[in-house]
Design an enzyme around this catalytic site. Sequence first.
Site, PDB file in Angstrom:
ATOM      1  N   CYS A 244      16.063  16.576  -3.151  1.00 15.58           N
ATOM      2  CA  CYS A 244      16.215  16.828  -4.580  1.00 15.58           C
ATOM      3  C   CYS A 244      15.161  16.134  -5.424  1.00 15.58           C
ATOM      4  O   CYS A 244      15.149  16.292  -6.648  1.00 15.58           O
ATOM      5  CB  CYS A 244      17.610  16.407  -5.024  1.00 15.58           C
ATOM      6  SG  CYS A 244      18.910  17.211  -4.047  1.00 15.58           S
ATOM      7  N   HIS A 384      18.523  11.774 -13.605  1.00 15.39           N
ATOM      8  CA  HIS A 384      18.874  12.576 -12.431  1.00 15.39           C
ATOM      9  C   HIS A 384      20.328  13.020 -12.555  1.00 15.39           C
ATOM     10  O   HIS A 384      20.636  14.188 -12.362  1.00 15.39           O
ATOM     11  CB  HIS A 384      18.649  11.755 -11.166  1.00 15.39           C
ATOM     12  CG  HIS A 384      18.860  12.515  -9.899  1.00 15.39           C
ATOM     13  ND1 HIS A 384      18.186  13.674  -9.610  1.00 15.39           N
ATOM     14  CD2 HIS A 384      19.678  12.271  -8.832  1.00 15.39           C
ATOM     15  CE1 HIS A 384      18.560  14.127  -8.420  1.00 15.39           C
ATOM     16  NE2 HIS A 384      19.478  13.299  -7.939  1.00 15.39           N
ATOM     17  N   GLU A 395      21.928   4.807 -10.892  1.00 17.21           N
ATOM     18  CA  GLU A 395      20.787   5.126 -11.759  1.00 17.21           C
ATOM     19  C   GLU A 395      20.842   4.335 -13.060  1.00 17.21           C
ATOM     20  O   GLU A 395      19.828   3.798 -13.527  1.00 17.21           O
ATOM     21  CB  GLU A 395      20.751   6.633 -12.061  1.00 17.21           C
ATOM     22  CG  GLU A 395      19.562   7.037 -12.918  1.00 17.21           C
ATOM     23  CD  GLU A 395      19.473   8.542 -13.142  1.00 17.21           C
ATOM     24  OE1 GLU A 395      18.417   8.994 -13.637  1.00 17.21           O
ATOM     25  OE2 GLU A 395      20.445   9.264 -12.829  1.00 17.21           O
ATOM     26  N   LYS A 415      21.745  18.610 -15.702  1.00 22.08           N
ATOM     27  CA  LYS A 415      22.586  19.192 -14.650  1.00 22.08           C
ATOM     28  C   LYS A 415      24.026  19.442 -15.100  1.00 22.08           C
ATOM     29  O   LYS A 415      24.753  20.192 -14.454  1.00 22.08           O
ATOM     30  CB  LYS A 415      22.576  18.297 -13.408  1.00 22.08           C
ATOM     31  CG  LYS A 415      21.214  18.179 -12.741  1.00 22.08           C
ATOM     32  CD  LYS A 415      21.269  17.257 -11.523  1.00 22.08           C
ATOM     33  CE  LYS A 415      19.907  17.084 -10.875  1.00 22.08           C
ATOM     34  NZ  LYS A 415      19.000  16.235 -11.681  1.00 22.08           N
ATOM     35  N   HIS A 420      22.856  21.419 -10.148  1.00 21.69           N
ATOM     36  CA  HIS A 420      21.783  20.688  -9.469  1.00 21.69           C
ATOM     37  C   HIS A 420      20.875  21.690  -8.756  1.00 21.69           C
ATOM     38  O   HIS A 420      21.265  22.294  -7.760  1.00 21.69           O
ATOM     39  CB  HIS A 420      22.397  19.713  -8.471  1.00 21.69           C
ATOM     40  CG  HIS A 420      21.429  18.717  -7.906  1.00 21.69           C
ATOM     41  ND1 HIS A 420      20.063  18.831  -8.051  1.00 21.69           N
ATOM     42  CD2 HIS A 420      21.635  17.582  -7.195  1.00 21.69           C
ATOM     43  CE1 HIS A 420      19.479  17.821  -7.453  1.00 21.69           C
ATOM     44  NE2 HIS A 420      20.407  17.038  -6.930  1.00 21.69           N
ATOM     45  N   PHE A 479      18.243  13.008  -1.064  1.00 19.21           N
ATOM     46  CA  PHE A 479      18.763  12.522   0.212  1.00 19.21           C
ATOM     47  C   PHE A 479      17.622  11.916   1.020  1.00 19.21           C
ATOM     48  O   PHE A 479      16.502  12.444   1.037  1.00 19.21           O
ATOM     49  CB  PHE A 479      19.382  13.669   1.009  1.00 19.21           C
ATOM     50  CG  PHE A 479      20.788  14.042   0.594  1.00 19.21           C
ATOM     51  CD1 PHE A 479      21.421  13.446  -0.481  1.00 19.21           C
ATOM     52  CD2 PHE A 479      21.488  15.014   1.307  1.00 19.21           C
ATOM     53  CE1 PHE A 479      22.712  13.797  -0.852  1.00 19.21           C
ATOM     54  CE2 PHE A 479      22.785  15.371   0.954  1.00 19.21           C
ATOM     55  CZ  PHE A 479      23.402  14.776  -0.128  1.00 19.21           C
TER      56      PHE A 479
END
Length: 493
Positions: A244, A384, A395, A415, A420, A479
Amino acid sequence: MAGIAGVACSSNVLFRSREMGSHEASMAQYNGLRPVENMQMAPAGSKPSGSISSPAPKLRAIRAVVSQNVSAPKREKDPRKRVVVTGMGLVSVFGSDIDTFYKKLLEGESGISLIDRFDASSFSVRFAGQIRDFSSKGYIDGKNDRRLDDCWRYCLVAGKRALVDANLGSEVLENMDRTRIGVLVGTGMGGLSAFSNGVESLVQKGYKKMSPFFIPYSITNMGSALLAIDTGLMGPNYSISTACATANYCLYSAANHIRRGEADIMVAGGTEAAVMPTGVGGFIACRALSQRNEDPEKASRPWDKSRDGFVMGEGSGVLIMESLEHAMKRGANIIAEYLGGAVNCDAHHMTDPRSDGLGVSTCIAKSLVDAGVSPEEVNYVNAHATSTLAGDLAEVNAIKKVFKDTSEIKMNGTKSMIGHGLGAAGGLEAIATIKAINTGWLHPTINQDSIEPDVTIDTVPNVKKQHEVNVAISNSFGFGGHNSVVVLGPFIP
């Protein structure tokens, strides 16, 4: 390993992970991205289970050693090395027109709905930011359009729209040195439908019935390749796949090609089309997705106490990045300036972020150094913010480490409305960030009903806000612990 010293990062802050004992319990309570109760840490010497949701390892003591000479950062002045944005193109759940895309974001409209592309009735998650009524007319010929995986269709349309937006249509390109124009559009998953269909043919009918396009339309570099083939762009061309964080990695690398003098223009961003059985099923298996099937529009809710996982999205976001010198020579319309960026790795766990935010905070600090920007200059963060239990707070912790005074900072989560976009997320969010810079309006983070008490930064809850952006950062994490930050601002000659 006692520790790793010497992580380069110029900021007047010294980052150090907390002592180990306090983290063992906090990290052990996450199985994948969802909480579980009474999770047992694997005994020493036991064999790994093979599940990606295995317990996160203990946080190692890692120190980020920083320079003290950062009181007066200097922005790049050389027009050959300054990188500006001269065009944008996208494919999104709100269509392919950028103004419409941002208008719907400002209105706080959700693009999340029940999946109808395939029969998802037996799936535990039955909703996503699925694109509907997509048209490639005028961008892809009919024969190829029928063969292509949606991942590449989205890439081609977004890329070509970006080129047109930058006044680099086919007639203009014919008279330019196309060996100096490159393409770097990445994807986290690649041609997932092409791959899944090919495997199904192999299993059910044998290899002789597999499509000759199985390999070409599955591999992740094909978006950049097809866009170059259609437009004759012969500069640097490849793809990056960092889950991502992909699109931000591409923007960062594309800018560095320009800075090093290897290209005048780069077509850069991300593309993804994983709203299909293999993609949805795979993320369900990761225990990563929200299961709010009864109310899909409320499912993506970053920083809200009742969040329960991310919502899948799809699409493509592409920027035309160009050296200032080249843009000025051809009289290009300059939309914004790419000031800098950074990439690094948590080196911690396949799916869980470091709870102390060290990797992310170091990445943010390094991006500011690369941009020649002090923390005090930043007043907008496109976060994010995936709506996961662990990731959202990690975050925020990282942001607070870098920006000691967040009273002037606004932070929002795109998002919350589009889901996402995985490998495309950074591209779509870079466009949202640039629109915020240009319009002076920040879109809301929707579904903010009960924000976590640790989130003390203004998240632009539920209603848009007027805000003059001085310098913005856009975060993307993936990831594997991949972190990426790009720094954008208004173009100032």
